[in-house]
Scaffold this active site. Structure first.
Site, PDB file in Angstrom:
ATOM      1  N   SER A 145       0.839  -1.197   0.000  1.00 19.03           N
ATOM      2  CA  SER A 145       0.000   0.000   0.000  1.00 19.03           C
ATOM      3  C   SER A 145       0.881   1.256   0.000  1.00 19.03           C
ATOM      4  O   SER A 145       1.643   1.450  -0.945  1.00 19.03           O
ATOM      5  CB  SER A 145      -0.961  -0.055   1.193  1.00 19.03           C
ATOM      6  N   ASP A 226     -10.165  -5.486  -3.307  1.00 17.27           N
ATOM      7  CA  ASP A 226      -9.539  -4.498  -2.424  1.00 17.27           C
ATOM      8  C   ASP A 226     -10.394  -3.230  -2.444  1.00 17.27           C
ATOM      9  O   ASP A 226     -10.619  -2.639  -3.500  1.00 17.27           O
ATOM     10  CB  ASP A 226      -8.136  -4.219  -2.982  1.00 17.27           C
ATOM     11  N   HIS A 259      -7.303  -6.096   0.841  1.00 27.35           N
ATOM     12  CA  HIS A 259      -6.119  -5.273   1.114  1.00 27.35           C
ATOM     13  C   HIS A 259      -5.323  -5.761   2.326  1.00 27.35           C
ATOM     14  O   HIS A 259      -4.341  -5.131   2.711  1.00 27.35           O
ATOM     15  CB  HIS A 259      -6.603  -3.822   1.370  1.00 27.35           C
TER      16      HIS A 259
END
Lengths: 279, 279
Positions: A145, A226, A259
């Site tokens: 991320s 996600d 995620h």
């Protein structure tokens, strides 16, 4: 530097250290996993950059990476995600300030006093690690991320220092993403588009178009379920930039994955094996 | 029953649920990992009982068990470690009350209103799991520390319900350990030695001495650098009881390992393969 914990794992050692960072102007913590092979000879190092709100602990506790790292003989270093301490500037949001350093060198007050995670990751931390532990100067870089953004931008800007780059669910185009726009506005200044571009993976890949050498292979894995995919991550922008620059980026999309570290743990072995090919 | 989260992992699914437990008289949360094989046919279930202070999340996030569980086609169910909620009795210590149910049925006020984790684990939770998910009635049981105590005692008392038992760093002889003495005094009464013995692995193994059948194989792994080893865990007492009763217990000691999930993750594959032999 002070050792603050150690745990044997898969025949090697997970250890946490605190040290005073002169670059960040504060006390920092990081963790290292040393595989059993490090008892015999120096081993290469994978630097793992974590995402928003994380510390050195998230990856080490949740990624399930040590089994494969032990097998391949790769050390892993997990730094914190921002400067820390009572006198370090912060923000109420989880996506700015502590836990959200974005792996850049801030130029704007009050952030410029401590927020220099780019220099910390590129220079100070590897120097410390390489002076202290049985490791070589072979380095790979990876992240998740915000840390995927950090890994790709740092790898692209320093191809001589790393052998390969990988990322899970990276913020590929922060200059167009709400997380990136908020952070870059604060840390780098609202109108500083040229400076923003220096920390944007898509812009940096485009700049490699006339470079024949020093092109590191990049692997990206992205979950299709996600929640941040469309608005924040934009892997299609990275693919488009790579296509335009004929840059070696492989993006693997995974149906149903989100995620979380449940996604990362499912494919971390593939990332370690990817890096092992180049180390 | 309400699904409160789901994450795809290693091709299967990690899911958390909340439900009202009639046995515990409160709302409870548990987690399940369903391997990819559960899409094709019902799979057996390993029940994992966690240690002091834990919830359903510690094992699922930190043990790194899903890769092997997916490969072997075994589901994993991780319950919470005590009843929960504002009206549930508690104590200031981490080792009594919430997060410290010790997998027994309390007989003493105020604990007897909710603290019936033994009945919850043995009966209510498996019934719910087997009614809801694509699983068989083949069950194995495992746990860590307080949960290792839970796994061994519950397995020994219900050999017809489980196929094998394993534990990391179990509290082997709680009637002689400070953790056990504190909890049993509160939950079962200070002078109730006969009742205490019903929840002590060493005492239960001794009671099997004249049983020819219904002896489940037990595997125990113990780190030699575990801070709780001498005072709280006492694997040597379990080995002695097993020797006296000629009961099949294998204890594996590991030099340098501690009480943490860094230890558990290093050997969880061995436990899953151990259970797969009997499922």
């Amino acid at each position: 530097m002070e050792n603050i914990s150690k745990n044997k794992s898969f025949g090697g050692w997970h250890k946490q250290y605190s040290h005073v960072s002169s670059v960040l102007n504060c006390e920092m913590r990081f963790a290292i996993y040393l595989p059993p092979a490090a008892n015999e000879k120096p081993v290469p190092v994978l630097y793992w950059l974590s995402g928003l709100t994380c510390t050195d602990e998230n990856f080490m506790q949740k990624a399930g990476a040590f089994r494969k790292a032990a097998e391949l003989g790769i050390a892993i270093v997990a730094p914190d995600t921002s400067p820390r301490g009572d006198d370090v500037a912060d923000d109420e949001g989880y996506d700015l300030g502590k836990g959200a350093g974005f792996y850049l060198n801030a130029t704007q007050a009050p952030w410029d006093k401590h927020y220099r995670m780019y220099d910390y990751i590129v220079k100070e931390l590897p120097e410390l690690v390489e002076q202290t532990f049985p490791v070589t100067q072979q380095r790979a870089i990876a992240g998740h991320s915000m840390g995927g953004h950090g890994a790709i931008t740092i790898g692209l800007k320093n191809p001589e220092r790393y052998s390969s780059i990988s990322a899970f669910s990276p913020i590929c185009h922060p200059v167009k993403a709400p997380w990136g726009q908020k952070a870059f506005s604060a840390y780098l200044g609202a109108g500083e588009q040229a400076l923003w571009a220096e920390y944007d993976s898509c812009e940096l890949i485009r700049q490699t178009v006339n470079q024949a050498s020093d092109r590191l292979n990049i692997r990206v894995d992205q979950g299709e379920d996600d929640d941040f995919l469309q608005q924040q991550l934009m892997p299609e922008a990275l693919e488009q930039a790579a296509k335009e620059a004929d840059y070696p980026v492989e993006v693997h999309r995974h149906k149903g994955y989100d995620h979380s570290y449940y996604f990362i743990s499912s494919f971390i072995d593939d990332h370690l094996e990817f890096h092992a090919r180049f180390l």
